[in-house]
Scaffold this motif. Structure first.
Motif, PDB file in Angstrom:
ATOM      1  N   GLY A 137      41.403  24.193  -8.524  1.00 42.94           N
ATOM      2  CA  GLY A 137      39.957  24.373  -8.650  1.00 42.94           C
ATOM      3  C   GLY A 137      39.177  23.263  -7.992  1.00 42.94           C
ATOM      4  O   GLY A 137      38.158  23.503  -7.331  1.00 42.94           O
ATOM      5  N   THR A 138      39.634  22.032  -8.149  1.00 41.99           N
ATOM      6  CA  THR A 138      38.956  20.896  -7.535  1.00 41.99           C
ATOM      7  C   THR A 138      39.109  20.929  -6.017  1.00 41.99           C
ATOM      8  O   THR A 138      38.144  20.689  -5.278  1.00 41.99           O
ATOM      9  CB  THR A 138      39.519  19.572  -8.090  1.00 41.99           C
ATOM     10  N   TYR A 139      40.290  21.231  -5.534  1.00 39.93           N
ATOM     11  CA  TYR A 139      40.558  21.253  -4.098  1.00 39.93           C
ATOM     12  C   TYR A 139      39.784  22.366  -3.396  1.00 39.93           C
ATOM     13  O   TYR A 139      39.262  22.183  -2.307  1.00 39.93           O
ATOM     14  CB  TYR A 139      42.060  21.414  -3.846  1.00 39.93           C
ATOM     15  N   SER A 140      39.688  23.534  -4.045  1.00 45.17           N
ATOM     16  CA  SER A 140      39.013  24.670  -3.417  1.00 45.17           C
ATOM     17  C   SER A 140      37.514  24.708  -3.701  1.00 45.17           C
ATOM     18  O   SER A 140      36.805  25.539  -3.139  1.00 45.17           O
ATOM     19  CB  SER A 140      39.646  25.985  -3.876  1.00 45.17           C
ATOM     20  N   GLY A 141      37.024  23.842  -4.593  1.00 47.69           N
ATOM     21  CA  GLY A 141      35.600  23.817  -4.899  1.00 47.69           C
ATOM     22  C   GLY A 141      35.187  24.817  -5.972  1.00 47.69           C
ATOM     23  O   GLY A 141      34.008  25.133  -6.099  1.00 47.69           O
ATOM     24  N   HIS A 142      36.135  25.320  -6.725  1.00 50.65           N
ATOM     25  CA  HIS A 142      35.842  26.287  -7.792  1.00 50.65           C
ATOM     26  C   HIS A 142      36.146  25.663  -9.155  1.00 50.65           C
ATOM     27  O   HIS A 142      36.928  26.199  -9.945  1.00 50.65           O
ATOM     28  CB  HIS A 142      36.678  27.559  -7.603  1.00 50.65           C
ATOM     29  N   GLU A 143      35.490  24.556  -9.463  1.00 54.75           N
ATOM     30  CA  GLU A 143      35.745  23.860 -10.724  1.00 54.75           C
ATOM     31  C   GLU A 143      35.371  24.721 -11.929  1.00 54.75           C
ATOM     32  O   GLU A 143      36.040  24.687 -12.966  1.00 54.75           O
ATOM     33  CB  GLU A 143      34.977  22.531 -10.796  1.00 54.75           C
ATOM     34  N   ASN A 144      34.283  25.478 -11.807  1.00 59.28           N
ATOM     35  CA  ASN A 144      33.849  26.328 -12.925  1.00 59.28           C
ATOM     36  C   ASN A 144      34.878  27.415 -13.221  1.00 59.28           C
ATOM     37  O   ASN A 144      35.162  27.708 -14.389  1.00 59.28           O
ATOM     38  CB  ASN A 144      32.495  26.959 -12.634  1.00 59.28           C
ATOM     39  N   PHE A 151      37.155  28.000 -16.636  1.00 64.38           N
ATOM     40  CA  PHE A 151      37.212  29.293 -17.318  1.00 64.38           C
ATOM     41  C   PHE A 151      38.666  29.743 -17.512  1.00 64.38           C
ATOM     42  O   PHE A 151      39.050  30.205 -18.588  1.00 64.38           O
ATOM     43  CB  PHE A 151      36.412  30.340 -16.524  1.00 64.38           C
ATOM     44  N   ILE A 152      39.477  29.585 -16.472  1.00 67.27           N
ATOM     45  CA  ILE A 152      40.886  29.993 -16.568  1.00 67.27           C
ATOM     46  C   ILE A 152      41.632  29.099 -17.556  1.00 67.27           C
ATOM     47  O   ILE A 152      42.476  29.574 -18.314  1.00 67.27           O
ATOM     48  CB  ILE A 152      41.539  29.982 -15.170  1.00 67.27           C
TER      49      ILE A 152
END
Length: 161
Positions: A62-69, A73-74
């Motif tokens: 998530g951090t690497y791809s920019g999808h922290e949110n 959630f996952i």
């Protein structure tokens, strides 16, 4: 009321009642809130390692791809899964350690479940009321006045049955 699964180990072919364990069947709130520590306290080492590794992997991706949110959630969904399945994993781990399922007890808490299991028929919960004789049935009066009581339609007030 909750259901508690009763497990006990066997020593030399006989059941060891001193080590009887009562595991609540259902959602474990602490397993949802404190996922990895709860697994470690319950001695679920493999499950704790898999969940911790999954959480680290999800957070890293998530951090690497920019999808922290989405990663958060996952991770919350993974914690929810542990909350629902944690007690089942605990039962299976105890069975692997030599415990066998003896039965299921319905009780308000683990202490009541233990008392109900070991005292059996002699156990009466402090909230139950024993009735020695059935109440007298009132006789029907000649007048046809409507009876005023604790009934509203077909539903009685709380405590009256």
């Amino acid at each position: 009321m909750a259901s508690f699964i009763v497990l006990a180990p066997e020593l030399d072919g006989q059941r060891d009642d001193d080590k009887t364990v009562f595991v609540r069947d259902g959602f474990a709130l602490l397993a949802f809130i404190l996922t990895v520590p709860w697994l470690l306290v319950q001695r679920l080492w493999f499950e704790a390692a898999v969940v911790f590794g999954s959480m680290v992997l999800i957070s890293g991706v998530g951090t690497y791809s920019g999808h922290e949110n989405m990663a958060g959630f996952i991770t919350a969904l993974l914690s929810l899964l542990v909350g629902f399945e944690g007690n089942n994993w605990r039962v299976r781990a105890l069975e692997r350690r030599g415990f066998s399922q003896l039965g299921v007890v319905d009780a308000r808490n683990a202490d009541d479940a233990e008392m109900a299991w070991f005292l059996g028929e002699n156990f009466v919960s402090s909230h139950e009321v024993s009735v020695s004789a059935p109440p007298a049935i009132p006789t029907v009066q000649a007048s046809h006045k409507p009876a005023l009581g604790g009934m509203v339609g077909l539903v009685s007030h709380r405590g009256e049955n």
